[in-house]
Design a protein around this motif. Sequence first.
Motif, short mmCIF file in Angstrom:
data_model
loop_
_atom_site.label_atom_id
_atom_site.label_comp_id
_atom_site.label_asym_id
_atom_site.label_seq_id
_atom_site.Cartn_x
_atom_site.Cartn_y
_atom_site.Cartn_z
N GLU A 1 0.78 -1.02 -0.05
CA GLU A 1 -0.19 0.09 0.08
C GLU A 1 0.80 1.14 0.04
O GLU A 1 0.60 2.12 -0.60
N ALA A 2 1.94 1.10 0.82
CA ALA A 2 2.84 2.34 0.92
C ALA A 2 3.41 2.74 -0.56
O ALA A 2 3.61 3.74 -1.09
N LEU A 3 3.95 1.54 -1.13
CA LEU A 3 4.60 1.56 -2.30
C LEU A 3 3.43 2.18 -3.43
O LEU A 3 3.94 2.79 -4.43
N ARG A 4 2.35 1.82 -3.51
CA ARG A 4 1.42 2.26 -4.27
C ARG A 4 1.18 3.79 -4.30
O ARG A 4 0.74 4.45 -5.27
N GLN A 5 1.64 4.50 -3.00
CA GLN A 5 1.43 5.84 -2.88
C GLN A 5 2.77 6.62 -3.74
O GLN A 5 2.41 7.74 -3.86
#
Length: 213
Positions: free
Chosen positions: A92-96
């Motif tokens: 999820e963090a990397l999708r940001q």
Amino acid sequence: MSSRRNATEAPAAVESPVPRRRLAREERYRQLLDVSWRLIGEEGTEALSLGRLAEAAGVTKPVVYDHFGTRAGLLAALYQDFDARQSALMDEALRQGAGDLPACARVIATCYVDCVLSQGREIPGVVAALAGSPEMERIKREYQGAFMAKCHGLLAPFAPRRELPAASLWALLGAAESLSYAAAAQAIEAAQARQALADLIVAIVRRGGDAAS
């Protein structure tokens, strides 16, 4: 006027207790994991047994045995639960977005440290309780392989030769575990653990091409 009820008068209706909804197997499994984490946080890993879990969850022992089989099976399930949440947090963090190496390193470091901290002293206790267990060794190897593969995919494009050797990935994993557990034990501040890990990741990646030669 008589206070006695008229013989023809119907008795007052008695409300039936609302039956508890039976949980689906997946819901019950999730409930048992959540109760297990709570018990470990409150009483320590040593206090967690299948019987104690059944008592705390308000179910019979056969229900707990059906889901986990043994105490080692329960602890392994907790480790897998932790691993799944850590992976989801990182994804999820990397999708940001993490457009460069320092940003990507910060995402990995923050997710790893924060996920360990979210379990406080619980996850190190689970790992220690399962040390030497064949089941734990298998699960841990799978987790380590998946984590290093993910890190390779994320970080290799920033390496001088777009490749990271296995030694570099093992060094990254070792640093992540050591710093996270030190933060969980309050030996260092969480912010220090995140920063130190991010800096190490950057250094490992930038030297990765040289180490591969």
